[in-house]
Design a protein around this motif. Structure first.
Motif, mmCIF file in Angstrom:
data_model
loop_
_atom_site.group_PDB
_atom_site.id
_atom_site.type_symbol
_atom_site.label_atom_id
_atom_site.label_comp_id
_atom_site.label_asym_id
_atom_site.label_seq_id
_atom_site.Cartn_x
_atom_site.Cartn_y
_atom_site.Cartn_z
ATOM 1 N N VAL A 255 2.883 -7.374 2.949
ATOM 2 C CA VAL A 255 3.138 -8.251 1.725
ATOM 3 C C VAL A 255 4.593 -8.373 1.644
ATOM 4 C CG1 VAL A 255 3.358 -5.973 0.201
ATOM 5 C CG2 VAL A 255 2.551 -8.315 -0.733
ATOM 6 N N GLU A 256 5.376 -7.603 1.915
ATOM 7 C CA GLU A 256 6.912 -7.783 1.646
ATOM 8 C C GLU A 256 7.542 -8.790 2.914
ATOM 9 O OE1 GLU A 256 9.260 -3.875 1.736
ATOM 10 O OE2 GLU A 256 7.265 -3.182 2.150
ATOM 11 N N LEU A 257 6.894 -9.015 4.024
ATOM 12 C CA LEU A 257 7.135 -9.748 5.288
ATOM 13 C C LEU A 257 6.609 -11.186 4.428
ATOM 14 C CD1 LEU A 257 6.017 -7.949 8.355
ATOM 15 C CD2 LEU A 257 8.349 -8.308 7.559
ATOM 16 N N THR A 258 5.562 -11.390 4.017
ATOM 17 C CA THR A 258 5.025 -12.585 3.673
ATOM 18 C C THR A 258 6.023 -13.514 2.669
ATOM 19 O OG1 THR A 258 3.502 -11.679 2.266
ATOM 20 C CG2 THR A 258 2.659 -12.277 4.262
ATOM 21 N N PHE A 269 -9.258 -14.174 4.595
ATOM 22 C CA PHE A 269 -9.427 -12.843 4.223
ATOM 23 C C PHE A 269 -11.033 -12.675 4.246
ATOM 24 C CE2 PHE A 269 -8.617 -14.263 0.273
ATOM 25 C CZ PHE A 269 -9.472 -13.644 -0.577
ATOM 26 N N TYR A 270 -11.440 -11.675 4.270
ATOM 27 C CA TYR A 270 -13.140 -11.480 3.929
ATOM 28 C C TYR A 270 -13.026 -10.650 2.735
ATOM 29 C CZ TYR A 270 -14.018 -12.832 8.651
ATOM 30 O OH TYR A 270 -14.351 -13.738 9.743
ATOM 31 N N ALA A 279 -5.496 -6.169 -0.998
ATOM 32 C CA ALA A 279 -4.566 -6.454 -0.092
ATOM 33 C C ALA A 279 -3.931 -7.983 -0.148
ATOM 34 C CB ALA A 279 -4.499 -5.971 1.354
ATOM 35 N N ALA A 280 -5.049 -8.763 -0.098
ATOM 36 C CA ALA A 280 -4.919 -10.221 -0.428
ATOM 37 C C ALA A 280 -4.503 -10.767 -1.478
ATOM 38 C CB ALA A 280 -6.215 -10.889 0.128
ATOM 39 N N LEU A 281 -5.026 -10.014 -2.664
ATOM 40 C CA LEU A 281 -4.609 -10.550 -3.919
ATOM 41 C C LEU A 281 -2.977 -10.299 -4.024
ATOM 42 C CD1 LEU A 281 -4.830 -11.142 -6.911
ATOM 43 C CD2 LEU A 281 -5.717 -8.956 -7.466
ATOM 44 N N GLU A 282 -2.428 -9.007 -3.803
ATOM 45 C CA GLU A 282 -1.052 -8.457 -3.779
ATOM 46 C C GLU A 282 -0.383 -9.758 -2.867
ATOM 47 O OE1 GLU A 282 -0.808 -4.753 -1.988
ATOM 48 O OE2 GLU A 282 -1.522 -3.629 -3.786
ATOM 49 N N ARG A 283 -0.662 -10.164 -1.828
ATOM 50 C CA ARG A 283 -0.023 -11.125 -0.960
ATOM 51 C C ARG A 283 0.178 -12.244 -1.813
ATOM 52 N NH1 ARG A 283 -2.795 -8.946 3.508
ATOM 53 N NH2 ARG A 283 -4.483 -10.509 3.328
ATOM 54 N N LEU A 284 -0.831 -12.646 -2.434
ATOM 55 C CA LEU A 284 -1.166 -14.083 -3.044
ATOM 56 C C LEU A 284 -0.204 -13.723 -4.573
ATOM 57 C CD1 LEU A 284 -2.093 -16.924 -3.793
ATOM 58 C CD2 LEU A 284 -4.183 -15.722 -4.989
ATOM 59 N N GLN A 285 -0.078 -12.822 -5.214
ATOM 60 C CA GLN A 285 0.765 -12.785 -6.413
ATOM 61 C C GLN A 285 2.180 -12.330 -5.893
ATOM 62 O OE1 GLN A 285 -0.820 -8.799 -7.923
ATOM 63 N NE2 GLN A 285 -2.332 -9.906 -8.967
ATOM 64 N N GLN A 297 -4.267 -19.220 0.539
ATOM 65 C CA GLN A 297 -5.612 -18.228 1.127
ATOM 66 C C GLN A 297 -6.683 -18.951 1.130
ATOM 67 O OE1 GLN A 297 -5.290 -14.786 -1.800
ATOM 68 N NE2 GLN A 297 -4.109 -13.713 -0.199
ATOM 69 N N ILE A 298 -7.448 -18.433 1.840
ATOM 70 C CA ILE A 298 -8.864 -18.889 2.252
ATOM 71 C C ILE A 298 -10.013 -17.805 2.553
ATOM 72 C CG2 ILE A 298 -10.439 -20.243 3.738
ATOM 73 C CD1 ILE A 298 -6.368 -20.962 4.067
#
Length: 329
Positions: A255-258, A269-270, A279-285, A297-298
């Motif tokens: 999440v820090e890298l993205t 993500f599934y 984890a996907a929500l954290e990256r999106l936020q 995100q898909i």
């Protein structure tokens, strides 16, 4: 007999007796029968699993798909399939996850085989084993079985029991040591992976690729994002992450890298997995806190019991993102 002659005779006798005495002591059976101290057995490190899997792929796959790329002082296997068109859009470099080969049946093989039909060449890499996660070379102490010369027959019938106990107990513990991870090992892993991505980029440029995409699966997505964050190569235009996750020892986290990436990024993500959704929500936020809007995100849905349909779903979504004008629902 004179005193001089007696002294000479005594010296001669001593010179004859002393060597025999020392020789007799050296040949004393009691001395020779003393057990020697057991020497620790140095167990050599096992060959890398990735090398064994690459060798198996070399035997199974057509020679024209195989490329030996140079990364530093060593070479590694990459699987290359050019785009099936006279005007390719570019090359997708596929980075497998932990424990996966360059032709892994989930995600890796389906994408590398199907992308060439969508005007994209595919180059799937073999990653090295992670030193930070590997067991360290270990020393196994061996204890010799006691020898009782007075009861040889009795010992012969019972000698195997202690050996079996060691094989099932102490030896088993010795084969499963706890490896200590150091920052140096993690850094060494990153350097080895980055060298292979460097080699892949050089190969893609030799193919006159108009566009280069990094696609990582699992921890491969982490290493792709980390490579782009730290090296910021101008040749790469897009990043695709599939079921991305950080390695156990990965710092910084994904999440820090993205947050540091400015190129177009697709995060597949599934939704069926709670940890993946979180984890996907954290990256999106985190992406929403940035000024650029190149992060998308898909969501995918797992299809238990129908692996071919699940792989086809992923391929169609990846194809739709790479070629938006030809996207299908």
């Amino acid at each position: 007999m004179s005193l001089v002659h007696r002294s000479a005779l005594s010296a001669l006798c001593l010179s004859l007796i002393l060597p025999w005495t020392f020789s007799a002591q050296a040949a004393d059976p009691a001395e020779q029968a003393k057990p020697t101290e057991p020497q620790p057995e140095q167990r050599q490190p096992l060959p890398e699993r990735s090398l064994e899997e690459a060798a198996a792929l070399e035997r199974q796959l057509p020679a024209q798909e195989q490329q030996q790329l140079q990364a530093g002082a060593s070479s590694f296997l990459a699987l290359w399939k050019p785009a099936n068109t006279s005007e390719p859009k570019g090359v997708v470099i596929i980075i497998p996850g932990a424990g996966e080969s360059a032709d892994w049946p989930q995600v890796i093989a389906p994408l590398r085989n199907k992308l060439p039909d969508t005007d994209w060449g595919s180059l799937s890499l073999t990653l090295p084993d992670m030193q930070s996660e590997a067991a360290q070379p270990r020393i196994v102490e061996t204890t010799p079985a006691p020898v009782d010369t007075a009861n040889t027959a009795k010992d012969a019938s019972t000698e195997a029991k202690p050996i079996e106990q060691v094989a099932g107990g102490e030896a088993e513990v010795a084969d499963h040591p706890v490896a200590e991870t150091t920052e140096e090992q993690v850094k060494a892993d990153a350097e080895r992976i980055f060298a292979r991505v460097d080699a892949a980029l050089a190969f893609a440029e030799q193919q006159n690729a108009r566009s280069i995409v990094l696609l990582g699966h699992g921890t491969g997505a982490y290493w792709a994002a980390r490579y782009l964050s730290e090296k910021q190569p101008s040749q790469v235009q897009k990043l695709v992450m599939v079921a991305a996750q950080s390695p156990a020892n990965g710092k910084p986290q994904l999440v820090e890298l993205t947050q540091t990436l400015k190129l177009a990024t697709a995060d597949f993500f599934y939704v069926d997995q709670a940890s993946a959704r979180k984890a996907a929500l954290e990256r999106l936020q985190a992406s929403k806190r940035l000024k650029h809007s190149n992060f998308s995100q898909i969501a995918l849905k797992a299809l238990p019991g129908n692996n071919s349909a699940q792989q086809e779903q992923l391929f169609r979504r990846v194809r739709g993102w790479l070629n938006p004008q030809n996207s299908e629902s």
